[in-house]
Design a protein around this motif. Structure first.
Motif, short mmCIF file in Angstrom:
data_model
loop_
_atom_site.label_atom_id
_atom_site.label_comp_id
_atom_site.label_asym_id
_atom_site.label_seq_id
_atom_site.Cartn_x
_atom_site.Cartn_y
_atom_site.Cartn_z
N CYS A 177 -11.09 1.50 2.55
CA CYS A 177 -10.60 0.29 1.89
C CYS A 177 -11.77 -0.61 1.45
O CYS A 177 -12.58 -1.04 2.28
CB CYS A 177 -9.68 -0.48 2.84
N VAL A 220 0.87 -1.17 0.00
CA VAL A 220 0.00 0.00 0.00
C VAL A 220 0.91 1.22 0.00
O VAL A 220 1.80 1.33 0.85
CB VAL A 220 -0.94 0.01 1.22
N ALA A 259 -1.26 -0.99 -4.29
CA ALA A 259 -2.36 -0.06 -4.04
C ALA A 259 -1.79 1.31 -3.70
O ALA A 259 -0.72 1.43 -3.11
CB ALA A 259 -3.24 -0.56 -2.89
N ASP A 260 -2.54 2.33 -4.07
CA ASP A 260 -2.17 3.70 -3.72
C ASP A 260 -3.39 4.58 -3.93
O ASP A 260 -4.37 4.17 -4.55
CB ASP A 260 -1.01 4.20 -4.59
N LEU A 292 -7.09 4.38 1.87
CA LEU A 292 -7.03 3.28 2.84
C LEU A 292 -8.14 3.37 3.87
O LEU A 292 -8.66 2.34 4.33
CB LEU A 292 -5.65 3.25 3.52
#
Length: 184
Positions: free
Chosen positions: A104, A54, A77-78, A101
């Motif tokens: 999420c 992440v 992920a970003d 996040l």
């Protein structure tokens, strides 16, 4: 896959600035990535583990993960958009997710190893983000985390980098334990 965005602590422009200033070979970044790889080797339970980064941004570590752990399922992920689009072209077989996040969209307990280097300082609700990270991990999973140290060093440079804070070791440990992590 795109789910949500939140540019309160990061942006495409900030990622571009980092790429232009350091590229993929800055000594500090190399040391961080090498340490993360060492920690993964030490704590990963199986070669077929699910590893998720992440904050993968431009994918420098993600590329290292794919090379170093060829049997693992590697995910990135970003919250940034443009770097992920470029990365999707460079690493077409790697699933990439764009989300905040704190929102999420992924189910709980799907990751064996979660790597988050220089992410939490960019999230205003870092405890909420730590809880989401904890939830993503399977029982016995491991979080490899790096954050900027020294709250007393927080200055205009941190503001420019869109950091909400720097951490003391005790503060980070307290927050990790608060959401359920065990420090190893």
């Amino acid at each position: 896959l795109e789910y949500s965005e939140n540019f309160a602590g990061c942006s495409d422009d900030l990622t571009k600035l980092h790429e232009e200033a350091t590229g993929d070979s800055h000594p500090i970044d190399l040391a961080s990535r090498n340490d993360a790889l060492t920690q993964i080797r030490k704590f990963m339970s199986s070669p077929e583990s699910v590893i998720m980064e992440v904050g993968c941004s431009s994918g420098f570590l993600l590329r290292d993960l794919v090379k170093s752990f060829s049997k693992a399922i590697t995910l990135g992920a970003d919250v940034v958009k443009e770097p992920l689009y470029r990365l999707a072209c460079d690493l077409p077989g790697i699933p990439l997710f764009r989300f905040d996040l704190l929102q999420c969209p992924l189910p709980d307990q799907i990751v064996d190893v979660l790597v988050m280097l220089n992410v939490f300082e960019h999230i205003e609700d870092d405890v909420g983000a730590l809880q989401k990270a904890f939830n993503l991990l399977k029982p016995g999973g491991v979080l490899i985390v790096e954050v900027p140290a020294g709250p007393w060093l927080y200055d205009a440079y941190d503001v420019e980098l869109q950091h909400f804070r720097r951490y003391s070791s005790s503060e980070l440990q307290e927050k990790l334990v608060k959401v359920g992590f065990k420090i190893v």
